[in-house]
Design an enzyme around this catalytic site. Structure first.
Site, PDB file in Angstrom:
ATOM      1  N   SER A 124       0.813  -1.212   0.000  1.00 35.68           N
ATOM      2  CA  SER A 124       0.000   0.000   0.000  1.00 35.68           C
ATOM      3  C   SER A 124       0.846   1.260   0.000  1.00 35.68           C
ATOM      4  CB  SER A 124      -0.910   0.014   1.237  1.00 35.68           C
ATOM      5  OG  SER A 124      -0.136   0.006   2.424  1.00 35.68           O
ATOM      6  N   HIS A 158      -2.801  -2.871  -5.572  1.00 33.20           N
ATOM      7  CA  HIS A 158      -3.156  -2.553  -4.196  1.00 33.20           C
ATOM      8  C   HIS A 158      -4.645  -2.779  -3.963  1.00 33.20           C
ATOM      9  CE1 HIS A 158      -3.756   0.736  -0.922  1.00 33.20           C
ATOM     10  NE2 HIS A 158      -3.723  -0.465  -0.396  1.00 33.20           N
ATOM     11  N   GLU A 170      -5.892  -0.208  -6.661  1.00 32.55           N
ATOM     12  CA  GLU A 170      -4.960   0.756  -7.250  1.00 32.55           C
ATOM     13  C   GLU A 170      -3.933   0.000  -8.081  1.00 32.55           C
ATOM     14  OE1 GLU A 170      -4.091   4.765  -4.850  1.00 32.55           O
ATOM     15  OE2 GLU A 170      -3.528   2.973  -3.723  1.00 32.55           O
ATOM     16  N   ASN A 208      -3.266   6.325   0.133  1.00 35.41           N
ATOM     17  CA  ASN A 208      -2.623   6.614   1.412  1.00 35.41           C
ATOM     18  C   ASN A 208      -1.887   7.947   1.423  1.00 35.41           C
ATOM     19  OD1 ASN A 208      -3.430   4.455   3.075  1.00 35.41           O
ATOM     20  ND2 ASN A 208      -2.012   3.089   2.027  1.00 35.41           N
TER      21      ASN A 208
END
Length: 262
Positions: A124, A158, A170, A208
């Site tokens: 991530s 991800h 992702e 993130n």
């Protein structure tokens, strides 16, 4: 099997919440055989137990038939060593967020598997480019054809936790990732029932990189006494139409990560 993604067999490394979730959507939605590996026998047992519960829940809710659930469960096979991934068209790594650990795994996969096998990481936040560099054979460089081809099959996929529920994946290209690898990885994620967004290989990618500062700012507001915990969360829920406030979200993420280790 889909001609677009060309994945007739998938390998998954890690039988925790993320790895098991990826194996689940691959078996249920993409309908591909899955080879599941984890160095912990206890984690494998726990992961398969969770898959049985998820399948039973979907059957009880009428999402899938009992026959479809049985077929999905039969698609998942546990393997004890990485070289048994040799028949896999794609391998997805879903271990702890540790660069050295991931590089070691990708180095081993590169040496053991066909150069045509796509090597995906579920990280991530860690650089896909650094992970891809670990696949370059010893004595070769990124400028060599063999080195380029090896690193070109590495990609970031991800998935979000919990994987069976969250709709997004992702897709992240390393500097070395080929267009064919990206296209096939995207097609596979879609076959797993996911929506796909693309990000450059930057720390935290999109999700993130945006989320962590958001949560940190909320924590700072609480620490400074700007507002109470409840008022901070209520402001974002009612004023910005967020489904949950940043402090509640941060707590839920911590609990989710803790649950993956118990």
């Amino acid at each position: 099997m889909s001609i677009v993604h060309g994945v007739k067999k998938l390998g998954v490394i890690g039988a925790g919440q993320m790895g098991l979730g990826i194996a689940f959507v691959s078996a249920v939605h993409a309908k591909v055989p899955v080879l599941l590996h984890d160095r912990s026998a206890a984690q494998v047992k726990s992961g398969l137990s969770l898959m049985d519960k998820l399948l039973a829940k979907d059957v009880s809710k009428g999402k899938i038939s009992q026959e479809a659930a049985n077929e999905a469960r039969d698609r998942v096979t546990v393997v004890d060593v990485l070289h048994k991934f040799r028949d896999a068209d794609m391998v997805v790594e879903a271990v702890s967020e540790n660069l050295g650990l991931k590089q070691g795994i990708f180095r081993s996969l590169s040496a053991e598997l066909s150069p045509k096998t796509i090597l995906a990481t579920n990280t991530s936040s860690i650089s896909i480019t650094k992970i891809a560099a670990a696949t370059i054979p010893e004595g070769k460089t990124a400028a060599d054809e063999e080195g380029r081809e090896s690193a070109a099959r590495v990609v970031g996929l991800h998935f979000f936790n919990p994987v069976p529920v969250m709709k997004l994946v992702e897709l992240i290209a390393a500097v070395q990732t080929s267009k064919e690898t990206l296209d096939r990885a995207r097609a596979f994620a879609i076959a797993c029932g996911k929506e796909v967004t693309s990000s450059q290989d930057v720390p935290g990618f999109v999700a993130n990189a945006l989320l962590m500062p958001f949560i940190n700012e909320a924590i700072m507001c609480l620490e400074k006494g700007v507002a109470t915990r409840d008022d901070i969360d209520k402001t974002l829920k009612l004023g910005m139409n967020h489904p949950m406030g940043p402090l509640q979200l941060g707590q839920s993420r911590r609990e989710s990560r803790h649950a993956a280790f118990i």
